[in-house]
Design an enzyme around this catalytic site. Structure first.
Site, mmCIF file in Angstrom:
data_model
loop_
_atom_site.group_PDB
_atom_site.id
_atom_site.type_symbol
_atom_site.label_atom_id
_atom_site.label_comp_id
_atom_site.label_asym_id
_atom_site.label_seq_id
_atom_site.Cartn_x
_atom_site.Cartn_y
_atom_site.Cartn_z
ATOM 1 C CG ASN A 57 -0.307 -0.046 2.530
ATOM 2 O OD1 ASN A 57 0.893 0.223 2.665
ATOM 3 N ND2 ASN A 57 -1.073 -0.400 3.555
ATOM 4 C CG LEU A 58 3.393 2.039 -2.605
ATOM 5 C CD1 LEU A 58 3.346 2.872 -3.876
ATOM 6 C CD2 LEU A 58 4.750 1.347 -2.473
ATOM 7 C CB ALA B 193 1.889 -6.746 4.256
ATOM 8 C CB THR C 201 9.312 -10.573 15.330
ATOM 9 O OG1 THR C 201 10.183 -9.958 16.286
ATOM 10 C CG2 THR C 201 7.958 -10.783 15.999
ATOM 11 C CE1 TYR D 170 6.193 -6.683 14.566
ATOM 12 C CE2 TYR D 170 8.019 -6.880 16.112
ATOM 13 C CZ TYR D 170 7.503 -7.039 14.839
ATOM 14 O OH TYR D 170 8.296 -7.569 13.849
ATOM 15 C CE LYS E 51 5.505 -9.277 12.239
ATOM 16 N NZ LYS E 51 5.942 -9.536 10.866
ATOM 17 C CG PHE F 108 16.167 -10.573 17.489
ATOM 18 C CD1 PHE F 108 15.037 -10.376 18.257
ATOM 19 C CD2 PHE F 108 16.931 -11.699 17.711
ATOM 20 C CE1 PHE F 108 14.681 -11.275 19.252
ATOM 21 C CE2 PHE F 108 16.584 -12.614 18.697
ATOM 22 C CZ PHE F 108 15.457 -12.394 19.462
ATOM 23 N NE ARG G 55 16.294 -5.927 21.411
ATOM 24 C CZ ARG G 55 16.195 -5.935 22.737
ATOM 25 N NH1 ARG G 55 17.123 -6.559 23.458
ATOM 26 N NH2 ARG G 55 15.187 -5.327 23.349
#
Length: 328
Positions: free
Chosen positions: A32-33, A73, A116, A140, A144, A168, A220
């Protein structure tokens, strides 16, 4: 037959499109940019629209012979997900439901999912194994995980095989120098640090220096974006060969603290890069480092960029030539 890449104009998506094209694959992109960039696409057939738009997705599936889907997406900002979880459930979870329903309707049986390692939450072990518990500490990661569970049930009911790749921090830029990392607003550590080196920010903020880590800052894992792209393509190959649904971690197996990343950036750029300590952000675990041993053994994945300094150099090269990202 074509591979459909959702979110294919985004950072990791565009690099995966580039690698697919280099392998002479037919590529269809849906984006969808809102976060992606048309300029990041080196080829392929772009459809501008949203995966939640049923009529739009009908057009995509009717006009192309889709063999498999690589699904990028999604919204992916930890802090934002804690402030606005509804946005994440609607786009990530409901969007994936819409996609899986269309795959079912058009008899597409293969999907590789960009997941993730935030699905694990605070890790039981370091490095994290695929068999470790999943207990996300932010919305988040929770969305996922919900998407992964949804795919498992669609596999049970409709034999849609999936590979979920948990990783990650993607970093770096394409070796060609033509595509790289450009978010608005930027939220990823390495490009923000490099914006300081470019004089676009006065300093880098470090969120928390009292974690249970060697220097008090979050640790990380960092993986070069092209290595991530390779893993997604290897996962497609696994499904093409009749492989069963699986979950794999992707990581270098070595963690770097925020302070260490800043120091490496200072070395690569030759800039002092001032750092300012800030309060912790909600939902940030102290240490997230993944083991990729299973991925290497079963998918044959071999990262080509094993060292963070090497990854940083490719990012710096791109940002120097694209100081304003894809904007002129």
């Amino acid at each position: 037959m074509a591979i459909l890449v959702t979110g294919g104009a985004g950072y990791i998506g565009s690099h995966t499109v580039a690698e697919l094209l280099a392998r002479n694959e037919e590529v269809v992109i849906v984006d969808n940019l809102q976060q992606g960039h048309r300029e990041a696409l080196l080829g392929g057939k772009l459809y501008e629209g949203d995966i939640r738009d049923g009529a739009f997705m009908d057009t995509v599936f009717q006009e192309n012979e889709i063999e498999a889907v690589i699904h990028f997406a999604a919204h992916s900002l930890v802090g934002e997900s804690m402030q606005n979880p509804a946005k994440y459930y609607h786009n990530n979870v409901y969007g994936t439901l819409c996609l899986l329903e269309k795959m079912t309707a058009y008899n597409v049986k293969k999907i590789v999912f960009s997941s993730t390692a935030a699905t694990y939450g605070e890790p039981e072990h370091v490095p994290i194994l695929e068999t470790d518990r999943t207990l996300p500490t932010n919305a988040y990661g929770e969305t996922k995980l919900a998407m992964e569970k949804m795919m498992r049930w669609f596999d049970t009911a409709h034999q849609i095989k999936f590979v979920s790749l948990r990783y990650f921090n993607a970093a770096g830029a394409h070796e060609s120098g033509r595509i790289g990392e450009d978010h608005a607003p930027e939220s990823h550590l390495i490009p923000i640090i490099l914006q300081v080196a470019l004089g676009q920010r006065p300093h880098i903020s470090v969120f928390g220096d009292d974690y249970a880590t060697p220097d008090g800052t979050c640790v990380r894992d960092y993986i070069h974006v092209t290595d991530l792209s390779d893993a997604h393509i290897l996962a497609v190959e696994k499904l093409r060969k009749g492989g069963d649904s699986s979950i794999y971690n992707l990581g270098n197996g070595t963690g770097f603290s925020v302070k260490e990343v800043i120091e490496i950036a200072r070395k690569v750029t030759g800039h002092p890069i001032p750092a300012v300590m800030e309060a912790r952000r909600a939902g940030d675990p102290a240490t997230l480092v993944a083991s990729s041993e299973r991925t290497k053994a079963e998918l044959g994945w071999k990262p080509r960029h094993a060292h963070l300094e090497q990854i940083m150099e490719t990012a710096w090269n791109w940002h120097q030539t694209h100081p304003n990202g894809y904007s002129l």
